[in-house]
Enzyme design. Structure first.
Site, PDB file in Angstrom:
ATOM      1  N   CYS A 124       0.861  -1.188   0.000  1.00 43.62           N
ATOM      2  CA  CYS A 124       0.000   0.000   0.000  1.00 43.62           C
ATOM      3  C   CYS A 124       0.895   1.234   0.000  1.00 43.62           C
ATOM      4  CB  CYS A 124      -1.007  -0.020   1.150  1.00 43.62           C
ATOM      5  SG  CYS A 124      -0.323   0.234   2.801  1.00 43.62           S
TER       6      CYS A 124
ATOM      7  N   ASN B 143       2.450   1.464   4.291  1.00 43.27           N
ATOM      8  CA  ASN B 143       2.596   0.200   5.025  1.00 43.27           C
ATOM      9  C   ASN B 143       2.233   0.367   6.502  1.00 43.27           C
ATOM     10  OD1 ASN B 143       5.278  -2.124   5.811  1.00 43.27           O
ATOM     11  ND2 ASN B 143       3.215  -2.630   5.181  1.00 43.27           N
TER      12      ASN B 143
ATOM     13  N   CYS C 146      -1.570   0.800   7.238  1.00 41.28           N
ATOM     14  CA  CYS C 146      -3.002   0.473   7.365  1.00 41.28           C
ATOM     15  C   CYS C 146      -3.360  -0.780   6.561  1.00 41.28           C
ATOM     16  CB  CYS C 146      -3.883   1.636   6.927  1.00 41.28           C
ATOM     17  SG  CYS C 146      -3.794   3.097   7.991  1.00 41.28           S
ATOM     18  N   ARG C 147      -3.494  -0.635   5.261  1.00 36.18           N
ATOM     19  CA  ARG C 147      -4.021  -1.721   4.438  1.00 36.18           C
ATOM     20  C   ARG C 147      -3.075  -2.908   4.292  1.00 36.18           C
ATOM     21  NH1 ARG C 147      -5.621   2.064  -0.484  1.00 36.18           N
ATOM     22  NH2 ARG C 147      -3.810   3.159   0.362  1.00 36.18           N
ATOM     23  N   SER C 148      -1.835  -2.661   3.889  1.00 33.51           N
ATOM     24  CA  SER C 148      -0.944  -3.806   3.653  1.00 33.51           C
ATOM     25  C   SER C 148      -0.561  -4.548   4.933  1.00 33.51           C
ATOM     26  CB  SER C 148       0.289  -3.403   2.836  1.00 33.51           C
ATOM     27  OG  SER C 148       1.062  -2.416   3.462  1.00 33.51           O
TER      28      SER C 148
ATOM     29  N   ASP D 249      -8.458   3.517   1.367  1.00 33.60           N
ATOM     30  CA  ASP D 249      -7.532   3.873   2.439  1.00 33.60           C
ATOM     31  C   ASP D 249      -8.324   4.408   3.629  1.00 33.60           C
ATOM     32  OD1 ASP D 249      -5.486   4.723   4.084  1.00 33.60           O
ATOM     33  OD2 ASP D 249      -4.464   5.878   2.528  1.00 33.60           O
TER      34      ASP D 249
END
Length: 165
Positions: free
Chosen positions: A15, A18, A20-22, A132
């Protein structure tokens, strides 16, 4: 008689920073892989396209949501993607279409087929991006977790099928 060495399938979630999402996908997918008894066959990592948060823990809201769902993100630290990641990983999964475009520009032509949109593994979300949640409220994190959990199960089924696991 030669012994066949089983190769490890390497999955990388990417993301922006690195945090939140990943790392969420990293923690969720790692646990699903462990529960399937495949930790020795599938390795999981995450990174970001930017170096804004290198060395930091995932966002506190991601960690809190993860903990409430039985996932542990405490051993994940933000890192920036490296050129060697495109070579070393079998699956390089972008959280959104902007990441996908950037990674395709960065990677050599020999590694283009490894770079995919994470949600392309979700049965109903092909071509979509994981939003996001960084600037949103708690609902955004919950929605992202739902998407990542659903997609992670489909991703594991795909990897098991493709690699006869």
């Amino acid at each position: 008689m030669t012994e066949q060495v089983e190769s490890v399938i390497k999955v990388l979630f990417v993301c922006t920073g690195n945090i939140c999402r990943s790392p969420t996908a990293d923690g969720v997918f790692r646990k699903i892989v462990e529960e399937a008894g495949l930790s020795g066959r599938i390795s999981v990592d995450s990174c970001g396209l930017s170096a804004y948060h290198v060395g930091e823990l995932p966002d506190p809201r991601s960690r809190e949501m993860a903990q409430s769902r039985g996932y542990d993100l405490s051993d994940i630290r933000s890192r920036k993607i490296k050129p060697s990641d495109y070579e070393q990983f079998d699956y390089v999964l972008a959280m959104d279409d902007g990441h996908l475009r950037d990674m395709r520009r960065q990677a050599s032509s020999t590694h283009q087929t490894k770079i995919e949109l994470f949600l392309d593994y979700h049965p109903q979300r092909t071509g979509q991006s994981v939003p996001d949640p960084y600037y949103g409220g708690a609902n955004g994190f919950e929605h992202v977790f739902d998407m990542i959990e659903e997609t992670s199960n489909s991703l594991l089924a795909h990897i098991r099928n493709q690699h006869a696991l």
